[in-house]
Motif scaffolding. Sequence first.
Motif, PDB file in Angstrom:
ATOM      1  N   MET A 188     -38.719  53.800  32.662  1.00 43.34           N
ATOM      2  CA  MET A 188     -38.892  52.445  33.191  1.00 43.34           C
ATOM      3  C   MET A 188     -40.337  51.972  33.001  1.00 43.34           C
ATOM      4  N   PHE A 189     -41.281  52.876  33.252  1.00 48.13           N
ATOM      5  CA  PHE A 189     -42.696  52.532  33.079  1.00 48.13           C
ATOM      6  C   PHE A 189     -42.999  52.180  31.622  1.00 48.13           C
ATOM      7  N   LEU A 190     -42.411  52.927  30.689  1.00 49.17           N
ATOM      8  CA  LEU A 190     -42.649  52.701  29.267  1.00 49.17           C
ATOM      9  C   LEU A 190     -42.162  51.318  28.850  1.00 49.17           C
ATOM     10  N   TYR A 191     -40.982  50.933  29.300  1.00 51.41           N
ATOM     11  CA  TYR A 191     -40.436  49.623  28.931  1.00 51.41           C
ATOM     12  C   TYR A 191     -41.226  48.495  29.592  1.00 51.41           C
ATOM     13  N   LEU A 192     -41.588  48.673  30.861  1.00 51.48           N
ATOM     14  CA  LEU A 192     -42.366  47.641  31.543  1.00 51.48           C
ATOM     15  C   LEU A 192     -43.741  47.473  30.902  1.00 51.48           C
ATOM     16  N   LEU A 193     -44.353  48.596  30.485  1.00 46.70           N
ATOM     17  CA  LEU A 193     -45.654  48.524  29.820  1.00 46.70           C
ATOM     18  C   LEU A 193     -45.544  47.787  28.488  1.00 46.70           C
ATOM     19  N   THR A 194     -44.451  48.026  27.752  1.00 47.43           N
ATOM     20  CA  THR A 194     -44.245  47.335  26.483  1.00 47.43           C
ATOM     21  C   THR A 194     -44.112  45.838  26.688  1.00 47.43           C
ATOM     22  N   ILE A 195     -43.307  45.435  27.667  1.00 48.73           N
ATOM     23  CA  ILE A 195     -43.129  44.009  27.956  1.00 48.73           C
ATOM     24  C   ILE A 195     -44.448  43.380  28.390  1.00 48.73           C
ATOM     25  N   TYR A 196     -45.183  44.074  29.238  1.00 48.07           N
ATOM     26  CA  TYR A 196     -46.469  43.541  29.704  1.00 48.07           C
ATOM     27  C   TYR A 196     -47.463  43.396  28.551  1.00 48.07           C
ATOM     28  N   SER A 197     -47.463  44.355  27.626  1.00 51.25           N
ATOM     29  CA  SER A 197     -48.398  44.297  26.495  1.00 51.25           C
ATOM     30  C   SER A 197     -48.125  43.082  25.619  1.00 51.25           C
ATOM     31  N   PHE A 198     -46.823  42.796  25.377  1.00 47.64           N
ATOM     32  CA  PHE A 198     -46.492  41.599  24.601  1.00 47.64           C
ATOM     33  C   PHE A 198     -46.962  40.341  25.311  1.00 47.64           C
ATOM     34  N   TRP A 199     -46.788  40.326  26.626  1.00 46.87           N
ATOM     35  CA  TRP A 199     -47.150  39.135  27.398  1.00 46.87           C
ATOM     36  C   TRP A 199     -48.663  38.976  27.513  1.00 46.87           C
ATOM     37  N   ALA A 200     -49.378  40.073  27.754  1.00 44.22           N
ATOM     38  CA  ALA A 200     -50.817  39.988  28.032  1.00 44.22           C
ATOM     39  C   ALA A 200     -51.664  39.933  26.770  1.00 44.22           C
ATOM     40  N   TYR A 201     -51.221  40.585  25.700  1.00 44.19           N
ATOM     41  CA  TYR A 201     -52.064  40.707  24.509  1.00 44.19           C
ATOM     42  C   TYR A 201     -51.466  40.051  23.273  1.00 44.19           C
ATOM     43  N   GLY A 202     -50.434  39.263  23.447  1.00 45.24           N
ATOM     44  CA  GLY A 202     -49.834  38.586  22.304  1.00 45.24           C
ATOM     45  C   GLY A 202     -50.770  37.602  21.637  1.00 45.24           C
ATOM     46  N   ASP A 203     -51.745  37.077  22.396  1.00 45.83           N
ATOM     47  CA  ASP A 203     -52.642  36.073  21.816  1.00 45.83           C
ATOM     48  C   ASP A 203     -53.753  36.675  20.971  1.00 45.83           C
ATOM     49  N   VAL A 204     -53.843  37.995  20.883  1.00 41.50           N
ATOM     50  CA  VAL A 204     -54.874  38.606  20.027  1.00 41.50           C
ATOM     51  C   VAL A 204     -54.335  38.878  18.621  1.00 41.50           C
ATOM     52  N   LEU A 205     -53.063  38.560  18.380  1.00 41.88           N
ATOM     53  CA  LEU A 205     -52.502  38.733  17.050  1.00 41.88           C
ATOM     54  C   LEU A 205     -53.054  37.665  16.111  1.00 41.88           C
ATOM     55  N   LEU A 206     -52.871  37.896  14.825  1.00 45.29           N
ATOM     56  CA  LEU A 206     -53.294  36.909  13.840  1.00 45.29           C
ATOM     57  C   LEU A 206     -52.383  35.691  13.889  1.00 45.29           C
ATOM     58  N   PRO A 207     -52.912  34.506  13.586  1.00 46.11           N
ATOM     59  CA  PRO A 207     -52.064  33.307  13.524  1.00 46.11           C
ATOM     60  C   PRO A 207     -51.210  33.319  12.267  1.00 46.11           C
ATOM     61  N   GLN A 208     -50.561  32.207  11.969  1.00 47.77           N
ATOM     62  CA  GLN A 208     -49.765  32.104  10.758  1.00 47.77           C
ATOM     63  C   GLN A 208     -50.634  32.355   9.529  1.00 47.77           C
ATOM     64  N   SER A 209     -50.002  32.835   8.475  1.00 50.46           N
ATOM     65  CA  SER A 209     -50.745  33.150   7.257  1.00 50.46           C
ATOM     66  C   SER A 209     -51.303  31.892   6.617  1.00 50.46           C
ATOM     67  N   ALA A 210     -52.511  32.007   6.047  1.00 55.96           N
ATOM     68  CA  ALA A 210     -53.156  30.888   5.363  1.00 55.96           C
ATOM     69  C   ALA A 210     -53.057  31.035   3.855  1.00 55.96           C
ATOM     70  N   SER A 211     -52.145  31.883   3.375  1.00 50.02           N
ATOM     71  CA  SER A 211     -51.929  32.033   1.937  1.00 50.02           C
ATOM     72  C   SER A 211     -50.432  32.051   1.674  1.00 50.02           C
ATOM     73  N   GLU A 212     -50.057  31.735   0.447  1.00 53.30           N
ATOM     74  CA  GLU A 212     -48.640  31.650   0.109  1.00 53.30           C
ATOM     75  C   GLU A 212     -47.955  33.009   0.198  1.00 53.30           C
TER      76      GLU A 212
END
Length: 355
Positions: A54-78
Amino acid sequence: MSVLLILIALILLSIAVWQVTKIFELSQRKPVNTQIATPKDNDIQGKLLFVFLMFLYLLTIYSFWAYGDVLLPQSASEHGVEYDRLMWLTYLIIFIVQIITQALLHYFSYRFRGKDPNQKASYLAENDRLEFWWTVIPVIVLAGIILYGLYTWTEIMTVEENDDALIVELYAQQFNWKARYAGKDGQLGDANVRFLQDFGGLNLVGIDATDPNGMDDIVVTELHLPVNREVIFKMRSQDVLHSAYMPHFRAQMNTVPGMITEFAYTPNLTTVEMRQDPFIVAKVEKINQLRESKSQELIAQGDFPLEPYEFDYLLLCNKICGASHYNMQMKIIVETEEEFQNWLDQQPTFAQTIQ
């Protein structure tokens, strides 16, 4: 003779002490072997494994929610669109397999945790059908990913003849980048590290002054690229192994001393357009909030505040090339063809620089 008697006495005394020790050990009650798990231990461990699931799944969900904004944006090349599609497909498969396997592993550890000392585990020597499926399914999935990856790699790395492509040389050295554009003749001149000391150090990338194609070359420290036009990068290194990494364009290629490496892509979003992307707008706002908070601390200490952050494409070094590796970067500006040509026309040529 006396020495021999003393040695014999010491030996006999040692034997006596050893025998007394053994008698003492045999007279004691044998301690309980704590290495053997009891039904209570099994029950506790099984429940803890289920809690950890349960902790593993909750940590995964929290990581997507808390750190999703540190990912790269849409690609700037074709080509980056296809690159991202391959990456997210691979992530999806890994994520699904991880959820299923971890759920089964921890569930069975909990369900059959040995709380009954009289319970006996059944033994299955082999199951051909089960072994067939758990072998065939991974083979099919992995083969699909590999074939898709090879197709994507071939599409990205194949540089076709294109007379309209812009050819740019990226020159790496500890700890900075330089870019070289061809002049009016459209050809880069020959270059070699042996010529770096020519003209009092003004020959920044080692252009061969005897090659007429190099006299109108343009060397800059800020990379400008035209949007929707293929750019072919030819990369050299002056000293050690570097890596030209342009994350927003999904591009990376090692720069190797003594040889020229190549990579090509077509930018499809200008710097201005990327700055208007909602993902980037939110990221810049968050960064500036952090910088504002830090600036208040610096002002209180009598230091200068941090300047507001503004998004720019960057060329980074992705190899640990020395003490200042972290600071080896160059700004990339993607603009319209007209803006690019106007900027390029204002830059001095190699001939003008060495005069």
